[in-house]
Write a protein that holds these residues in place. Structure first.
Motif, PDB file in Angstrom:
ATOM      1  N   PHE A   1      44.424  36.248  32.208  1.00 46.62           N
ATOM      2  CA  PHE A   1      43.035  35.599  31.643  1.00 46.62           C
ATOM      3  C   PHE A   1      43.282  36.454  29.940  1.00 46.62           C
ATOM      4  CE2 PHE A   1      40.348  32.969  34.548  1.00 46.62           C
ATOM      5  CZ  PHE A   1      40.718  33.826  35.236  1.00 46.62           C
ATOM      6  N   GLY A   2      42.722  35.959  29.251  1.00 45.22           N
ATOM      7  CA  GLY A   2      42.044  36.704  27.988  1.00 45.22           C
ATOM      8  C   GLY A   2      40.909  37.344  28.554  1.00 45.22           C
ATOM      9  N   SER A   3      40.762  38.015  27.090  1.00 45.96           N
ATOM     10  CA  SER A   3      40.080  38.873  27.047  1.00 45.96           C
ATOM     11  C   SER A   3      38.056  37.972  26.578  1.00 45.96           C
ATOM     12  CB  SER A   3      39.420  39.806  26.057  1.00 45.96           C
ATOM     13  OG  SER A   3      39.938  38.989  25.026  1.00 45.96           O
ATOM     14  N   GLY A   4      38.325  36.667  26.657  1.00 42.15           N
ATOM     15  CA  GLY A   4      37.202  35.574  26.206  1.00 42.15           C
ATOM     16  C   GLY A   4      36.259  35.427  24.905  1.00 42.15           C
TER      17      GLY A   4
ATOM     18  N   CYS B   1      43.475  30.121  21.373  1.00 47.41           N
ATOM     19  CA  CYS B   1      44.419  31.104  22.337  1.00 47.41           C
ATOM     20  C   CYS B   1      45.792  30.877  22.467  1.00 47.41           C
ATOM     21  CB  CYS B   1      43.576  30.239  23.820  1.00 47.41           C
ATOM     22  SG  CYS B   1      44.732  30.921  25.486  1.00 47.41           S
TER      23      CYS B   1
ATOM     24  N   GLN C   1      41.134  39.542  36.563  1.00 46.24           N
ATOM     25  CA  GLN C   1      41.913  39.256  37.165  1.00 46.24           C
ATOM     26  C   GLN C   1      43.016  39.368  38.389  1.00 46.24           C
ATOM     27  OE1 GLN C   1      43.194  44.072  37.852  1.00 46.24           O
ATOM     28  NE2 GLN C   1      42.455  43.898  36.358  1.00 46.24           N
TER      29      GLN C   1
ATOM     30  N   GLN D   1      36.811  44.751  31.538  1.00 45.29           N
ATOM     31  CA  GLN D   1      38.432  44.762  31.814  1.00 45.29           C
ATOM     32  C   GLN D   1      38.151  43.240  31.507  1.00 45.29           C
ATOM     33  OE1 GLN D   1      40.750  47.167  34.167  1.00 45.29           O
ATOM     34  NE2 GLN D   1      39.423  48.906  33.761  1.00 45.29           N
ATOM     35  N   ARG D   2      39.287  42.624  31.555  1.00 42.77           N
ATOM     36  CA  ARG D   2      39.579  41.188  31.950  1.00 42.77           C
ATOM     37  C   ARG D   2      39.671  41.227  32.786  1.00 42.77           C
ATOM     38  NH1 ARG D   2      44.441  39.156  28.106  1.00 42.77           N
ATOM     39  NH2 ARG D   2      43.145  40.500  25.183  1.00 42.77           N
TER      40      ARG D   2
ATOM     41  N   LYS E   1      36.556  36.972  19.474  1.00 42.12           N
ATOM     42  CA  LYS E   1      35.316  37.352  20.301  1.00 42.12           C
ATOM     43  C   LYS E   1      33.700  36.876  20.723  1.00 42.12           C
ATOM     44  CE  LYS E   1      38.465  42.173  21.096  1.00 42.12           C
ATOM     45  NZ  LYS E   1      39.549  41.089  22.338  1.00 42.12           N
TER      46      LYS E   1
ATOM     47  N   PHE F   1      37.237  31.038  28.917  1.00 43.53           N
ATOM     48  CA  PHE F   1      37.696  32.303  29.225  1.00 43.53           C
ATOM     49  C   PHE F   1      39.498  31.064  28.526  1.00 43.53           C
ATOM     50  CE2 PHE F   1      36.122  35.980  30.638  1.00 43.53           C
ATOM     51  CZ  PHE F   1      35.095  35.530  30.398  1.00 43.53           C
TER      52      PHE F   1
ATOM     53  N   GLN G   1      36.589  41.527  38.375  1.00 46.93           N
ATOM     54  CA  GLN G   1      36.356  42.079  36.319  1.00 46.93           C
ATOM     55  C   GLN G   1      35.726  43.683  36.260  1.00 46.93           C
ATOM     56  OE1 GLN G   1      34.821  39.334  33.913  1.00 46.93           O
ATOM     57  NE2 GLN G   1      36.031  39.857  32.891  1.00 46.93           N
TER      58      GLN G   1
END
Lengths: 113, 108
Positions: free
Chosen positions: A104-107, A23, B45, B42-43, A9, A90, B38
């Motif tokens: 998406f992933g959380s970054g 990823c 979306q 949170q992610r 993260k 991302f 966003q």
């Protein structure tokens, strides 16, 4: 169902070091993407893949490499890190292309010092 | 090459006021357009897509090909709408092009 998982993260790198951003997705999506987001800017496409064994460059590929040996994984490799690569990264996936929407992933927040 | 422009970095409104988040695009073909959101912690979306012509959480967006715009609208803003909103364009079976985003702040 984990969706899209990005690790780490957060990371701080020194100039010239290398690292791999991981990823993984568990949705059996064919398409996977890497974007970077600099402060105040939109997401810029680094690389993308339409399936295992197939990758293609995006808008800002210099300084990065990718591979897609399996459907699930799409790692992004940074060689010789530079301060200009400080950004939020991302990863995203899509079943059959962008028209189906991204997950998406959380970054990953990367700082190069 | 395609381009997506969101001219406002920040839009601040009061609860109950109408909201319009602007998005303009340039693309030589027939575009598919999207709004992503966003929320804090949170992610990113998907909020809505042009091809579905849907209304999500009270938001709608109309594609105006003459003005090359895809503005996001909601008649009455709620505090929970506070978030970053990104407009995106799909040039086909490749990848989305995103705008720089607009932060919507809904004040009580």
């Amino acid at each position: 169902n984990a969706g899209v998982t990005q690790t780490p993260k957060f990371r701080i790198l020194k100039i010239g070091q290398s690292m791999t951003l991981q990823c993984a997705q568990d949705m059996n999506h064919n398409y996977m993407y890497w974007y970077r987001q600099d402060p105040g800017m939109g997401l810029k496409l680094i690389y993308y893949s339409v399936g295992a064994g197939i990758t293609d460059k995006g808008e800002v590929p210099n300084g990065y490499n990718v591979s897609r040996s399996t459907t699930e994984d799409f790692p992004l490799r940074l060689e010789l890190a530079a301060p200009s690569q400080t950004s939020v990264y991302f990863c995203a996936s899509s079943l059959s292309g962008p028209d189906y929407g991204y997950t998406f992933g959380s970054g990953t927040r990367l700082t190069v010092v | 090459a395609q381009r997506v422009t969101q001219p406002e970095k920040l839009l601040s409104v009061f609860k109950g006021a109408p909201v319009e988040l602007k998005c303009n695009y340039s693309y030589s073909g027939s575009p598919e357009l999207f709004w992503y959101v966003q929320y804090s912690r949170q992610r990113l979306q998907l909020l809505l897509r042009h091809i579905s012509r849907e209304s999500i959480k009270g938001f709608t967006a109309d594609l105006n090909k003459g003005e090359t715009s895809f503005h996001l609208k909601k008649p009455f803003a709620q505090e929970e709408d506070s978030a970053m909103y990104y407009c995106a364009l799909s040039p086909g079976r490749r990848a989305l092009t995103f705008g720089s985003g607009t932060r919507l702040q809904v004040q009580p």
